[in-house]
Scaffold this motif. Structure first.
Motif, PDB file in Angstrom:
ATOM      1  N   PHE A  24       0.853  -1.192   0.000  1.00  0.00           N
ATOM      2  CA  PHE A  24       0.000   0.000   0.000  1.00  0.00           C
ATOM      3  C   PHE A  24       0.887   1.239   0.000  1.00  0.00           C
ATOM      4  O   PHE A  24       1.765   1.383   0.857  1.00  0.00           O
ATOM      5  N   GLN A  25       0.644   2.116  -0.942  1.00  0.00           N
ATOM      6  CA  GLN A  25       1.478   3.303  -1.124  1.00  0.00           C
ATOM      7  C   GLN A  25       0.969   4.458  -0.257  1.00  0.00           C
ATOM      8  O   GLN A  25      -0.198   4.845  -0.319  1.00  0.00           O
ATOM      9  N   VAL A  26       1.853   4.997   0.592  1.00  0.00           N
ATOM     10  CA  VAL A  26       1.569   6.213   1.355  1.00  0.00           C
ATOM     11  C   VAL A  26       2.672   7.201   1.035  1.00  0.00           C
ATOM     12  O   VAL A  26       3.817   7.065   1.496  1.00  0.00           O
ATOM     13  N   GLY A  27       2.348   8.203   0.205  1.00  0.00           N
ATOM     14  CA  GLY A  27       3.364   9.141  -0.246  1.00  0.00           C
ATOM     15  C   GLY A  27       4.446   8.405  -1.014  1.00  0.00           C
ATOM     16  O   GLY A  27       4.184   7.646  -1.950  1.00  0.00           O
ATOM     17  N   GLY A  28       5.697   8.560  -0.560  1.00  0.00           N
ATOM     18  CA  GLY A  28       6.794   7.873  -1.219  1.00  0.00           C
ATOM     19  C   GLY A  28       7.147   6.558  -0.576  1.00  0.00           C
ATOM     20  O   GLY A  28       8.155   5.939  -0.948  1.00  0.00           O
ATOM     21  N   SER A  29       6.318   6.095   0.406  1.00  0.00           N
ATOM     22  CA  SER A  29       6.627   4.862   1.131  1.00  0.00           C
ATOM     23  C   SER A  29       5.676   3.747   0.724  1.00  0.00           C
ATOM     24  O   SER A  29       4.451   3.944   0.686  1.00  0.00           O
ATOM     25  N   LEU A  30       6.246   2.575   0.426  1.00  0.00           N
ATOM     26  CA  LEU A  30       5.437   1.405   0.086  1.00  0.00           C
ATOM     27  C   LEU A  30       5.300   0.544   1.336  1.00  0.00           C
ATOM     28  O   LEU A  30       6.285  -0.033   1.825  1.00  0.00           O
TER      29      LEU A  30
END
Length: 459
Positions: free
Chosen positions: A434-440
């Protein structure tokens, strides 16, 4: 206990010769004396009132007459706590707590006013000094012709709490407003023989002989009756005195118990277009709480701006064929919400591949978001929101087929959320990214089978 009642209508108090109060007087448990105020008047007309200073309608009872009467009544030496009660519509509300307090006194004097009331200097005069308490009391938010009715109420309410007045003391702890096991609730409904009357039967549980079930039924009935009739009493309940069953009963009626707080009324309803701004504020406050510590504030804020803005919530609320929003609301505003994403077609592939394997060609809906203010964690509101979300998709039909699965993804590090979903019937079915901003991020995917089957395969 000694009680003196001063009034211009002594015969009004004759009712106190009857029933348990009269018996208590005859048995010497209660020393009750009724006095005629006019005996302290000093003119041939036995006048006790005069016109009010400043003008206005009605007459006011004279302080000099009351002063002579009260001085004489209080001249008798009575050891212990002494209380002067002045019934007045402007007094504090007479409650069972106040009655219980008064029952601990040794001497009560009740001054029954009439007309426009007693000159205010009387209460002021006798309030000076530690030897006498002065309490101005009101039966309720209405006006009577005089204080005699209140005197009858006070004497009966206090006398029945004195040892030896009521035959079965247990009856005092199971009635409305009592302290103790009943805990400030209204009393449960009561029944006697015959077991059936006018086509109405006594509830089966009362005929079962099962004492624990009878006690639980009575407690449930007391809670439900109090919820329906006296919201003020529900708000005053001690949360430490409410067990799991109590909280379940309250939740069914829309009352939830935040940790360490008394019950709060919460409405769970469908979201409406005007809610978009409030939903965005709520989402901005709650989404960061579910994020793992390693996520940067920049990534969190970017996600909020992209997916949880007022504009995005306006889109969700304007498209009920695709999105279903439920909100939890108190008098102060929104405290929680859910967002369900419905499939457009029965063949639409879910976001998580494991859910696709679970569905087996059944339409699946995603519980995309469920967030709640921390104050209400553990209160049952989250469960109510989950049930509302399930109900939202229960009658949804896609390509002629009902939605069969509701699934969600929650961060793999959020053990508390996973435990909560398990209690609500969700089971783990796999993982997703799940992508949150630039973090997977790594999510655990959980699902519930809406047809009553087994949702998960335990991976």
């Amino acid at each position: 206990m000694r009680i003196d009642v001063v009034t211009i209508f002594p015969a009004y108090l004759d009712a106190l010769e009857l029933s348990l109060v009269g018996k208590a007087r005859r048995d010497g448990v209660l020393d009750l004396r009724v006095h005629d105020l006019r005996d302290w008047a000093q003119d041939r007309h036995r006048t006790v009132d005069d016109t009010p200073f400043g003008g206005g309608a009605g007459m006011v009872m004279r302080p000099d007459v009351w002063g002579r009467a009260l001085d004489d009544v209080l001249a008798d030496e009575v050891h212990g706590r002494r209380v002067l009660l002045v019934p007045t519509p402007s007094g504090e509300r007479l409650t069972q707590r106040l009655v219980e307090d008064l029952a601990g006194a040794d001497h009560l004097v009740v001054a029954c006013g009439r007309y426009e009331g007693i000159d205010a200097r009387v209460a002021e005069h006798y309030s000076v000094g530690p030897s006498l308490e002065v309490r101005e009391v009101s039966l309720g938010d209405y006006v009577l012709n005089g204080g005699e009715v209140a005197a009858l109420v006070v004497v009966e309410a206090v006398a029945r709490l004195l040892p030896g007045v009521v035959g079965n003391p247990e009856s005092l702890v199971e009635e409305s407003h009592a302290t103790g096991p009943q805990g400030g609730l209204l009393e449960y409904p009561v029944y006697t023989k015959p077991a059936e009357w006018a086509g109405r039967a006594v509830p089966d549980v009362l005929l079962s002989g099962h004492h624990a079930r009878v006690a639980r039924w009575r407690r449930d009935q007391a809670l439900e009756r109090t919820v329906r009739r006296r919201a003020d009493l529900v708000r005053a309940l001690d949360p430490d005195g409410l067990d799991r069953d109590d909280r379940s009963v309250l939740a069914r009626h829309g009352w939830f118990v935040p940790p360490g707080e008394p019950p709060v009324p919460v409405t769970v309803r469908a979201g409406r277009p005007p809610d978009s701004e409030a939903l965005a504020r709520l989402a901005a406050a709650t989404f960061p709480l579910a994020c793992p510590p390693h996520l940067s504030q920049a990534d969190v804020q970017e996600f909020i701006a992209t997916h949880l803005s007022p504009e995005r919530f306006a889109e969700y609320l304007a498209d009920p064929d695709r999105y279903r929003v439920q909100v939890a609301e108190t008098a102060q505003g929104l405290v929680g919400y859910t967002l369900v994403v419905l499939p457009r077609t029965a063949q639409e592939a879910p976001y998580a591949a494991d859910v696709a394997a679970l569905v087996h060609a059944r339409p699946a809906a995603e519980l995309s978001k469920i967030y709640l203010l921390p104050r209400f964690h553990g209160s049952g509101v989250a469960r109510a929101l989950l049930e509302a979300a399930r109900a939202e998709v229960a009658d949804v039909v896609v390509d002629g087929r009902p939605v069969g699965v509701l699934w969600l993804g929650t961060n793999a590090t959020n053990r508390r959320a996973q435990a909560s979903y398990r209690k609500a019937g969700f089971a783990p079915v796999g993982r997703r990214r799940f992508q949150v901003g630039g973090s997977l991020e790594d999510d655990v995917v959980m699902a519930v089978d809406l047809t009553g089957g087994t949702a998960g395969h335990g991976r």
